[in-house]
Design a protein around this motif. Structure first.
Motif, PDB file in Angstrom:
ATOM      1  N   GLY A 271      46.542  53.486  35.513  1.00 39.94           N
ATOM      2  CA  GLY A 271      45.560  52.393  35.483  1.00 39.94           C
ATOM      3  C   GLY A 271      46.247  51.060  35.231  1.00 39.94           C
ATOM      4  N   LEU A 272      47.196  51.074  34.303  1.00 37.92           N
ATOM      5  CA  LEU A 272      47.929  49.842  33.998  1.00 37.92           C
ATOM      6  C   LEU A 272      48.728  49.367  35.211  1.00 37.92           C
ATOM      7  N   GLU A 273      49.287  50.337  35.950  1.00 40.62           N
ATOM      8  CA  GLU A 273      50.078  49.997  37.141  1.00 40.62           C
ATOM      9  C   GLU A 273      49.170  49.324  38.191  1.00 40.62           C
ATOM     10  N   ARG A 274      47.964  49.894  38.341  1.00 38.40           N
ATOM     11  CA  ARG A 274      47.016  49.318  39.306  1.00 38.40           C
ATOM     12  C   ARG A 274      46.637  47.898  38.890  1.00 38.40           C
ATOM     13  N   ALA A 275      46.391  47.718  37.609  1.00 37.34           N
ATOM     14  CA  ALA A 275      46.020  46.388  37.107  1.00 37.34           C
ATOM     15  C   ALA A 275      47.168  45.403  37.338  1.00 37.34           C
ATOM     16  N   ARG A 276      48.430  45.901  37.127  1.00 36.99           N
ATOM     17  CA  ARG A 276      49.592  45.013  37.348  1.00 36.99           C
ATOM     18  C   ARG A 276      49.694  44.606  38.818  1.00 36.99           C
ATOM     19  N   THR A 277      49.470  45.595  39.722  1.00 33.64           N
ATOM     20  CA  THR A 277      49.503  45.288  41.168  1.00 33.64           C
ATOM     21  C   THR A 277      48.450  44.237  41.500  1.00 33.64           C
ATOM     22  N   LEU A 278      47.230  44.458  40.966  1.00 34.52           N
ATOM     23  CA  LEU A 278      46.131  43.524  41.252  1.00 34.52           C
ATOM     24  C   LEU A 278      46.479  42.102  40.800  1.00 34.52           C
ATOM     25  N   VAL A 279      47.031  42.000  39.593  1.00 32.20           N
ATOM     26  CA  VAL A 279      47.377  40.688  39.065  1.00 32.20           C
ATOM     27  C   VAL A 279      48.469  40.042  39.920  1.00 32.20           C
ATOM     28  N   THR A 280      49.487  40.856  40.291  1.00 31.32           N
ATOM     29  CA  THR A 280      50.581  40.310  41.116  1.00 31.32           C
ATOM     30  C   THR A 280      50.033  39.800  42.450  1.00 31.32           C
ATOM     31  N   GLN A 281      49.159  40.623  43.096  1.00 30.60           N
ATOM     32  CA  GLN A 281      48.616  40.228  44.396  1.00 30.60           C
ATOM     33  C   GLN A 281      47.705  39.008  44.263  1.00 30.60           C
ATOM     34  N   LEU A 282      46.900  38.976  43.200  1.00 27.55           N
ATOM     35  CA  LEU A 282      46.011  37.819  42.986  1.00 27.55           C
ATOM     36  C   LEU A 282      46.822  36.545  42.816  1.00 27.55           C
ATOM     37  N   LEU A 283      47.899  36.648  42.061  1.00 33.75           N
ATOM     38  CA  LEU A 283      48.751  35.468  41.856  1.00 33.75           C
ATOM     39  C   LEU A 283      49.382  35.026  43.173  1.00 33.75           C
ATOM     40  N   ALA A 284      49.835  36.024  43.972  1.00 37.38           N
ATOM     41  CA  ALA A 284      50.460  35.687  45.264  1.00 37.38           C
ATOM     42  C   ALA A 284      49.444  34.998  46.171  1.00 37.38           C
ATOM     43  N   LEU A 285      48.212  35.558  46.212  1.00 35.53           N
ATOM     44  CA  LEU A 285      47.172  34.967  47.069  1.00 35.53           C
ATOM     45  C   LEU A 285      46.832  33.554  46.599  1.00 35.53           C
ATOM     46  N   ALA A 286      46.687  33.399  45.284  1.00 37.74           N
ATOM     47  CA  ALA A 286      46.362  32.075  44.743  1.00 37.74           C
ATOM     48  C   ALA A 286      47.480  31.088  45.080  1.00 37.74           C
ATOM     49  N   ARG A 287      48.731  31.548  45.013  1.00 36.53           N
ATOM     50  CA  ARG A 287      49.850  30.639  45.300  1.00 36.53           C
ATOM     51  C   ARG A 287      49.817  30.183  46.765  1.00 36.53           C
ATOM     52  N   VAL A 288      49.644  31.151  47.705  1.00 32.19           N
ATOM     53  CA  VAL A 288      49.669  30.719  49.117  1.00 32.19           C
ATOM     54  C   VAL A 288      48.446  29.892  49.473  1.00 32.19           C
ATOM     55  N   GLN A 289      47.300  30.193  48.854  1.00 31.16           N
ATOM     56  CA  GLN A 289      46.099  29.415  49.189  1.00 31.16           C
ATOM     57  C   GLN A 289      46.152  28.026  48.572  1.00 31.16           C
ATOM     58  N   ALA A 290      46.909  27.889  47.478  1.00 26.17           N
ATOM     59  CA  ALA A 290      46.976  26.582  46.817  1.00 26.17           C
ATOM     60  C   ALA A 290      47.877  25.624  47.574  1.00 26.17           C
TER      61      ALA A 290
END
Ligand SMILES: Nc1ncnc2c1ncn2[C@@H]1O[C@H](COP(=O)(O)OP(=O)(O)OP(=O)(O)O)[C@@H](O)[C@H]1O
Ligand SMILES: [Mg+2]
Length: 458
Positions: A271-290
Motif C-alpha cells: 500500500g505504501l509503495e502504491r501511495a509513493r507511486t501516486l505521489v511521484t506521478q502526481l508531482l511529475a504531472l503537476a511539474r509538466v502542466q505547470a
C-alpha cells in the motif's frame, strides 16, 4: 433547420439581407421613376415635334401639296411618319386628296382621334389664310418609341444592381474576416492553451468582447494554476509522512513478528509503495502542466540514443524481474530538437507501461521508423510490446488521468499516459497508439513523431 436558425441569428446574414433589400428597393424606385419619366419625356418630345412642324408650316404661309402626304421622304419609316393634311371647312366634305377622314369639328391643338380601328394623335394648327391643317401620327407608334427609350433608361440600373450586390458580399466578407479569423484561432487551441487572443487589427466594436474573453481566459488560467499548485503542494506534503511511514515499516520488518503480522506488514508495504507511486506521478504531472509555453525555448539538439539510454538503464531491473527482453532494434542516431528531461519522462512512462502490462517473458523493443514512413521534419520512434494491447475504443480514454483498463493487471496510479500527453503537447510530439499485431489486435505499438533538429549550418 439548425442551419436556418443559425442564419437567422447570424449578424452577417441579417446585415447582408437588409442591405440587399435596401439596394433592391432603391433600384426598384430609381428604375420605376426613370422608366416613367423617360416614357413621359418621349411622348412630350413627340408632341413638341408635331407642334413645331405645325408652327413651321404656318410661318411658311401654309403651302401644302393637296394630298397632304408630307413626311414620306425616302427611307422614312412608313409607320412613324407624320402626315399633314387640310381639315375640311365647316359644312365641307373631305378635301380632295386628303388621306385620312378627319372630322371638321376638331378643335385647335392636341387631341386623340379614333380611325381605322386605332388611335391617332392629332395636332390642329390654324393657317394665316384661316384654313386649318392637321398633323397626324399613329398613337401605337408613338407609344412604341416612348417605351423603347424608357427601357433604355433602365439599363444602367439593371447593370448596377448585380454589381452592387457582388460588391456588398465582398465588403461583408472583408468586414467579418477578423471574426472568422478569431473563431478559427479559438477552435484550433488546445484545452490548456489559455494565453490571451490577439487584439491587433480588430475593429473597435469587437475588441471589447475579445478583451472580455481575454479577461476570462486569464481568470481560468489563474484558477487552473492555483488548482495545479494545490495538487503539487499536496503531493509534495505527502512525501515526508510517506517516507517516515516507509521507514517505520522497514524497521518493523527487522523486528520479531508473527507470521500473520508479517503478512499484514507486507500488505502495508505494498500500500505504501502504491501511495509513493501516486505521489511521484502526481508531482511529475503537476511539474509538466505547470510549465508554460516558454518550455518551447528550452528545446535543444539531442541524439535520441543519449536520451533513451538512462531511461532503459532505470527500467532494466523491472524488465529483468519479469524476464522481459527489453531491447533496441537498430541504431537510434537521429538528432531531435527537444527537452531531454521531459522526453525522458515521456519515454520512461511508455516503456514502463510496456514492461508492466506485458506478460512474463514477453518482449519490448524500441526502433526508428524508416524515413519513408516518417512525416517530414520529424523522427518517428516506435515502442512495441507483445502484451495484451489496448482496444481501439479505449485508445483515446487511456490518456485521461486515473483511467485504467484493468486495475488488477499491475499496480499503477493511472497517470502515466496523462503525463505523456502533457509532455507531448509541450514538445510538439504527436503520439498514436496502434495494435502491434494488426491481425490478432494484440500488443501495443506507440508511434512518436518527435520534431527533428534542424540541419546545422556550417
Ligand atoms: N503497453 C500497454 N499495454 C496494455 N495496456 C496498457 C499499456 N499501456 C497502458 N495501458 C493501459 O492504459 C492504462 C493507463 O496507463 P497509464 O500509464 O496512464 O496508467 P498506469 O500505468 O495505470 O499508472 P501509472 O501512473 O503508474 O503509469 C493502464 O492502466 C493500462 O490499462
Ligand atoms: Mg503507466
Amino acid at each position: 433547420m439548425k442551419r436556418l436558425r443559425t442564419l437567422q441569428r447570424s449578424l452577417q446574414a441579417r446585415l447582408s439581407l437588409a442591405l440587399t433589400l435596401a439596394i433592391l428597393l432603391v433600384a426598384l424606385g430609381a428604375g420605376g421613376f426613370g422608366f416613367v419619366s423617360a416614357y413621359r419625356d418621349s411622348i412630350r418630345m413627340q408632341d413638341d415635334l408635331l407642334l413645331q412642324v405645325g408652327v413651321l408650316i404656318a410661318s411658311l404661309g401654309g403651302r401644302l401639296p393637296d394630298d397632304g402626304a408630307v413626311g414620306s421622304y425616302p427611307g422614312a419609316d412608313h409607320e412613324s411618319r407624320i402626315s399633314v393634311q387640310w381639315l375640311p371647312e365647316p359644312g365641307q366634305s373631305r378635301p380632295p386628296g386628303a388621306a385620312l377622314p378627319l372630322p371638321a369639328g376638331l378643335h385647335d391643338g392636341f387631341q386623340t382621334v379614333f380611325m381605322f380601328h386605332e388611335d391617332f394623335r392629332v395636332y390642329v394648327q390654324p393657317m394665316p389664310s384661316g384654313r386649318r391643317i392637321a398633323l397626324v401620327q399613329e398613337t401605337d407608334v408613338r407609344d412604341h418609341i416612348a417605351s423603347r427609350s424608357a427601357w433604355r433608361a433602365l439599363v444602367p440600373v439593371l447593370i448596377l444592381v448585380p454589381v452592387l450586390l457582388l460588391a456588398l458580399q465582398r465588403i461583408m466578407r472583408t468586414l467579418f474576416a477578423p471574426l472568422t479569423r478569431l473563431r478559427r484561432e479559438i477552435d484550433q487551441r488546445r484545452d490548456d492553451q489559455l494565453d490571451p487572443l490577439a487584439t491587433a487589427d480588430l475593429p473597435p466594436e469587437i475588441s471589447p468582447f475579445v478583451d472580455a474573453i481575454n479577461g476570462l481566459l486569464a481568470r481560468v488560467q489563474g484558477a487552473m494554476t492555483a488548482q495545479r499548485r494545490f495538487v503539487a503542494d499536496a503531493a509534495h506534503e505527502l512525501r515526508t509522512p510517506l517516507a517516515a511511514l516507509s521507514l517505520q515499516a522497514e524497521r518493523l520488518q527487522q523486528s520479531e513478528l508473527s507470521d500473520t503480522a508479517r503478512e499484514r506488514l507486507q500488505r502495508l508495504e505494498q500500500g505504501l509503495e502504491r501511495a509513493r507511486t501516486l505521489v511521484t506521478q502526481l508531482l511529475a504531472l503537476a511539474r509538466v502542466q505547470a510549465q508554460d509555453q516558454s518550455a518551447t525555448s528550452q528545446r535543444s539538439r539531442h541524439v535520441l540514443r543519449e536520451v533513451v539510454r538512462p531511461v532503459l538503464e532505470d527500467l532494466l531491473p523491472l524488465a529483468q524481474q519479469k524476464d522481459i527482453d527489453l531491447g533496441v532494434d537498430g541504431p537510434l542516431e537521429a538528432v531531435v530538437q527537444t527537452n531531454a528531461l521531459d522526453l525522458g519522462l515521456l519515454l520512461g512512462n511508455l516503456i514502463d507501461n510496456a514492461i508492466r502490462y506485458t506478460a512474463v517473458a514477453g518482449c519490448v523493443s524500441l526502433r526508428l521508423a524508416a524515413p519513408d514512413e516518417t512525416p517530414p521534419g520529424c523522427v518517428r520512434m516506435e515502442i512495441i510490446d507483445n502484451g495484451p494491447g489496448i482496444p481501439a475504443s479505449e485508445r483515446e480514454r487511456v490518456f485521461q488521468p486515473f483511467h485504467r483498463l484493468d486495475p488488477a493487471a499491475a499496480p499503477g496510479a493511472g497517470l502515466g499516459l496523462a503525463i505523456v500527453q502533457s509532455v507531448a503537447a509541450r514538445l510538439g510530439i504527436v503520439v498514436r497508439l496502434e495494435a502491434a499485431d494488426e491481425k490478432t489486435q494484440t500488443g501495443l505499438r506507440v508511434l512518436l513523431d518527435i520534431p527533428a533538429a534542424p540541419p546545422l549550418v556550417s
